[in-house]
Design a protein around this motif. Structure first.
Motif: not given
Length: 169
Positions: A59-63
Motif C-alpha cells: 500500500a502506498r497512500a490510497n493505492r
C-alpha cells in the motif's frame, strides 16, 4: 494529554523564568544530516505476503499494488471505480491476505475493502533482449506494434505478437 493543570505558584515560576531569559541546562543536539530520497523510492505504508509466498501486496497512500514475490514485477494495481480508480478513499494502513490467499483485506480510516483474486495469471508475451530495462511503452493504434524506451535511452519498435524488433534507434 492527561496532564494536570499547573498551580498558580508553578505558573508564576514559569513566567519569572521566561522574564529572566529562560536559560536552560540542556545540551545542544547535533544536527542530523538528512539525505535526499532516491528518485525511484516510494514510501510503503503496509505490506502483506500470501501464505504460499507467491504474491505481495503493497500500500502506498490510497493505492494498492500486487507484485510477484519471485520476480518483484508489478502484477496489478487494484482500483475501484467509486474512488476514482484508487484502491481506497483514505490512506491504506493495513493489509492482510486470507489464509488461502484468495482475499485481500485493505484497511484505512473507517473503511475496510475486501479484494478477491480472480485466478488470472499474467505471463510475459515475449522475453526481453534489450541491453537496458524498458521504462516506457506505447502501442500503435492498430496494436500491431509497440514502441519501447529503454533505461539506456534507446527506442525500439517491436512487433507486438512475437517481440521481433522492427526498427531501432
Amino acid at each position: 494529554v492527561n496532564a494536570r493543570d499547573l498551580t498558580p505558584a508553578e505558573l508564576g515560576l514559569l513566567a519569572l523564568w521566561i522574564e529572566q531569559g529562560a536559560q536552560s541546562e540542556t545540551v545542544e543536539a547535533t544536527a542530523i544530516a538528512w539525505g535526499a530520497f532516491p528518485a525511484n523510492w516510494v514510501s510503503s505504508f503496509a505490506v502483506a505476503l500470501t501464505g504460499d509466498g507467491q504474491s505481495v501486496a503493497v500500500a502506498r497512500a490510497n493505492r494498492i499494488f500486487l507484485y510477484d514475490a519471485k520476480t518483484g514485477r508489478l502484477s496489478q494495481e487494484l482500483s475501484a471505480p467509486d474512488v476514482n480508480g484508487t484502491g481506497q478513499r483514505d490512506w491504506v494502513s493495513a493489509l492482510a491476505f486470507s489464509p488461502d490467499g484468495e482475499v485481500l483485506a485493505a484497511a484505512g480510516y473507517r473503511e475496510v475493502r475486501l479484494w478477491r483474486q480472480s485466478g488470472v495469471t499474467v505471463e510475459p508475451a515475449w522475453p526481453s533482449d534489450s541491453s537496458g530495462s524498458w521504462i516506457a511503452a506505447k502501442f500503435s493504434n492498430d496494436r500491431q506494434q509497440v514502441g519501447l524506451i529503454t533505461s539506456d535511452g534507446e527506442l525500439e519498435i517491436r512487433n507486438s505478437s512475437d517481440g521481433r524488433i522492427v526498427r531501432f534507434w
